[in-house]
Motif scaffolding. Sequence first.
Motif, mmCIF file in Angstrom:
data_model
loop_
_atom_site.group_PDB
_atom_site.id
_atom_site.type_symbol
_atom_site.label_atom_id
_atom_site.label_comp_id
_atom_site.label_asym_id
_atom_site.label_seq_id
_atom_site.Cartn_x
_atom_site.Cartn_y
_atom_site.Cartn_z
ATOM 1 N N THR A 116 0.833 -1.196 0.000
ATOM 2 C CA THR A 116 0.000 0.000 0.000
ATOM 3 C C THR A 116 0.873 1.253 0.000
ATOM 4 O OG1 THR A 116 -0.113 -0.019 2.417
ATOM 5 C CG2 THR A 116 -1.873 -1.146 1.224
ATOM 6 N N PRO A 117 0.423 2.331 -0.656
ATOM 7 C CA PRO A 117 1.206 3.573 -0.666
ATOM 8 C C PRO A 117 1.364 4.151 0.730
ATOM 9 C CG PRO A 117 -0.511 3.587 -2.352
ATOM 10 C CD PRO A 117 -0.803 2.416 -1.466
ATOM 11 N N ALA A 118 2.429 4.928 0.934
ATOM 12 C CA ALA A 118 2.679 5.574 2.220
ATOM 13 C C ALA A 118 1.909 6.892 2.265
ATOM 14 C CB ALA A 118 4.174 5.823 2.399
ATOM 15 N N ALA A 119 0.976 7.009 3.182
ATOM 16 C CA ALA A 119 0.179 8.232 3.301
ATOM 17 C C ALA A 119 1.061 9.400 3.735
ATOM 18 C CB ALA A 119 -0.951 8.019 4.302
ATOM 19 N N GLY A 120 0.962 10.511 3.022
ATOM 20 C CA GLY A 120 1.687 11.717 3.402
ATOM 21 C C GLY A 120 3.102 11.816 2.877
ATOM 22 N N TYR A 121 3.502 10.846 2.069
ATOM 23 C CA TYR A 121 4.860 10.866 1.506
ATOM 24 C C TYR A 121 4.786 10.678 -0.007
ATOM 25 C CZ TYR A 121 6.560 10.308 6.285
ATOM 26 O OH TYR A 121 6.813 10.486 7.621
ATOM 27 N N ALA A 122 5.494 11.516 -0.753
ATOM 28 C CA ALA A 122 5.590 11.418 -2.211
ATOM 29 C C ALA A 122 4.223 11.305 -2.872
ATOM 30 C CB ALA A 122 6.468 10.223 -2.597
ATOM 31 N N ASP A 123 3.260 12.050 -2.330
ATOM 32 C CA ASP A 123 1.897 11.917 -2.850
ATOM 33 C C ASP A 123 1.272 13.253 -3.245
ATOM 34 O OD1 ASP A 123 1.538 13.036 -0.384
ATOM 35 O OD2 ASP A 123 0.209 11.464 0.410
ATOM 36 N N THR A 124 2.100 14.267 -3.503
ATOM 37 C CA THR A 124 1.569 15.594 -3.823
ATOM 38 C C THR A 124 1.300 15.784 -5.306
ATOM 39 O OG1 THR A 124 3.730 16.644 -4.174
ATOM 40 C CG2 THR A 124 2.901 16.529 -1.901
ATOM 41 N N GLY A 125 1.953 14.976 -6.143
ATOM 42 C CA GLY A 125 1.843 15.181 -7.580
ATOM 43 C C GLY A 125 2.813 16.226 -8.099
ATOM 44 N N ARG A 126 3.604 16.823 -7.212
ATOM 45 C CA ARG A 126 4.635 17.785 -7.625
ATOM 46 C C ARG A 126 5.973 17.062 -7.658
ATOM 47 N NH1 ARG A 126 1.708 20.803 -3.854
ATOM 48 N NH2 ARG A 126 3.322 20.465 -2.269
ATOM 49 N N LEU A 127 6.639 17.119 -8.796
ATOM 50 C CA LEU A 127 7.834 16.322 -9.000
ATOM 51 C C LEU A 127 8.914 16.606 -7.960
ATOM 52 C CD1 LEU A 127 9.454 14.271 -10.639
ATOM 53 C CD2 LEU A 127 10.146 16.145 -12.159
ATOM 54 N N SER A 128 9.208 17.885 -7.695
ATOM 55 C CA SER A 128 10.297 18.204 -6.778
ATOM 56 C C SER A 128 10.024 17.694 -5.370
ATOM 57 C CB SER A 128 10.554 19.710 -6.755
ATOM 58 O OG SER A 128 9.420 20.405 -6.294
ATOM 59 N N THR A 129 8.790 17.852 -4.894
ATOM 60 C CA THR A 129 8.435 17.393 -3.551
ATOM 61 C C THR A 129 8.466 15.878 -3.453
ATOM 62 O OG1 THR A 129 7.024 19.333 -3.229
ATOM 63 C CG2 THR A 129 6.642 17.448 -1.774
ATOM 64 N N ASP A 130 7.864 15.217 -4.434
ATOM 65 C CA ASP A 130 7.754 13.761 -4.379
ATOM 66 C C ASP A 130 9.102 13.079 -4.627
ATOM 67 O OD1 ASP A 130 5.123 14.235 -3.914
ATOM 68 O OD2 ASP A 130 4.414 13.642 -5.891
ATOM 69 N N LEU A 131 9.925 13.663 -5.500
ATOM 70 C CA LEU A 131 11.251 13.090 -5.727
ATOM 71 C C LEU A 131 12.118 13.242 -4.479
ATOM 72 C CD1 LEU A 131 12.994 11.730 -7.944
ATOM 73 C CD2 LEU A 131 13.907 13.996 -8.466
ATOM 74 N N THR A 132 11.969 14.349 -3.775
ATOM 75 C CA THR A 132 12.705 14.546 -2.522
ATOM 76 C C THR A 132 12.331 13.472 -1.507
ATOM 77 O OG1 THR A 132 12.899 16.932 -2.859
ATOM 78 C CG2 THR A 132 13.116 16.124 -0.597
ATOM 79 N N ASP A 133 11.035 13.228 -1.351
ATOM 80 C CA ASP A 133 10.585 12.181 -0.424
ATOM 81 C C ASP A 133 11.142 10.817 -0.820
ATOM 82 O OD1 ASP A 133 9.179 14.001 1.056
ATOM 83 O OD2 ASP A 133 7.202 13.438 0.310
ATOM 84 N N LEU A 134 11.146 10.535 -2.123
ATOM 85 C CA LEU A 134 11.660 9.244 -2.593
ATOM 86 C C LEU A 134 13.148 9.112 -2.311
ATOM 87 C CD1 LEU A 134 11.255 6.562 -4.110
ATOM 88 C CD2 LEU A 134 11.713 7.814 -6.243
ATOM 89 N N PHE A 135 13.926 10.160 -2.590
ATOM 90 C CA PHE A 135 15.369 10.096 -2.360
ATOM 91 C C PHE A 135 15.695 9.952 -0.876
ATOM 92 C CE2 PHE A 135 17.509 12.082 -6.365
ATOM 93 C CZ PHE A 135 16.883 11.141 -7.149
ATOM 94 N N VAL A 136 14.959 10.652 -0.032
ATOM 95 C CA VAL A 136 15.185 10.532 1.414
ATOM 96 C C VAL A 136 14.862 9.108 1.875
ATOM 97 C CG1 VAL A 136 14.359 11.254 3.690
ATOM 98 C CG2 VAL A 136 14.857 12.976 1.930
ATOM 99 N N ALA A 137 13.749 8.558 1.396
ATOM 100 C CA ALA A 137 13.385 7.183 1.763
ATOM 101 C C ALA A 137 14.427 6.192 1.265
ATOM 102 C CB ALA A 137 12.003 6.839 1.195
ATOM 103 N N LEU A 138 14.956 6.439 0.074
ATOM 104 C CA LEU A 138 15.983 5.564 -0.480
ATOM 105 C C LEU A 138 17.256 5.625 0.367
ATOM 106 C CD1 LEU A 138 16.952 3.695 -2.761
ATOM 107 C CD2 LEU A 138 17.508 5.736 -4.096
#
Length: 391
Positions: free
Chosen positions: A135-157
């Motif tokens: 299931t997707p993580a609520a509140g993370y990488a879910d804004t639809g804005r590339l810069s915000t969501d890519l930041t969340d993905l890189f931090v999680a990585l």
Amino acid sequence: MDPVLNPFKPGAGQRPPILAGRDALLHDFDIVRRRITELGEGDRSWILTGLRGVGKTVLIGELERVAVNAEWLVAKVEVRKGHGLADELATRLAASLRRAQRRFDPEKLESLLRVFKSFTASLKLGVINLGVEITPAAGYADTGRLSTDLTDLFVALGEAARGLGVGGLILVDELQDATAEEMAAISTAIHQISQTSPMLPLFFVGAGLPSLPSQLATANSYAERLYQYRTLSVLDAANSRAALMQPVIERDAVWDEDALEVAMAAANGYPYFLQEVGKAVWNFADGPRFTVEDAKVGTEIAREEVNAGLYQSRWDRATPAQRELLRALANKGHGEGVMVRELARAMKKPNASVLSVPRDELIKKGLVYAPERGVLAFTVPGFHQFILNQH
């Protein structure tokens, strides 16, 4: 000589038998690797720049090989015009995550997988197989804005890599072809990584033409301070000699000194042409000692090969107006950059603005670039000589 045993490998992205002239950069990456592996701390990311054929793609591939062997989480992407960077990155990263699930405790990957799922859903990237239902993580990488969501993905990585005791590596080739939005998003994400303490073990390497640093700075003002900028240039005499000699010696052959000088002079340090020359001389030579005659014939064969492929294909893509500008650049610059106003004067144009359209079109086609404001130069070494000789 037997062509089956020919050690030379010209061609886009093909790894030559030795990576001549790149020892310092590989040594520096080994320091990054050790810092991440032994301390769990990241380091300042890199931007590699250079002309076509100097080995950027080969080096990207070598860094990937090192990281994969160390069991890092790795994604290597080549930017392609008309294809979204987020889509390409997600596809490559998903493959790495599927492999990681077979090597590591799945629970240590769950948080990253959920953020990844949010990332692909929010940016509508379609169905990308992770090898597990999650299931997707609520509140993370879910804004639809590339810069915000890519930041969340890189931090999680980065956090997942630290938890696994490995590193994360993102490699993006041909980065100059990314959109300004994509460049800004990458820099925003890397900036966030750089502010973590201790820095998360996620390392980014982007590669592109010499115009890339200014493009990144235009997309995001702090990009010029964010990365280490490393330039790949043509090889000096010692490294050119090594690139031609060592592979031959390892196959029980040898160059006569005069023959080697002929081959080196023809290649002029250009890594791609060194491989073409080495291949052609090997295939032409009758025996294991390469003579001056072998070198002269081989360099002509190599030059014809490069002219017909690398250079002619670029010339064919140019319109008549663009070719006029290319001829002027070849005549005035002889391989160096030229002020656009000087080109306009040589072409008997009323002012430099008349050249704006063909200039911009040639930059988009990757035939020229702007090393600095108001200056134009070829992206491929030796292209000027092809134009002067043929056209």
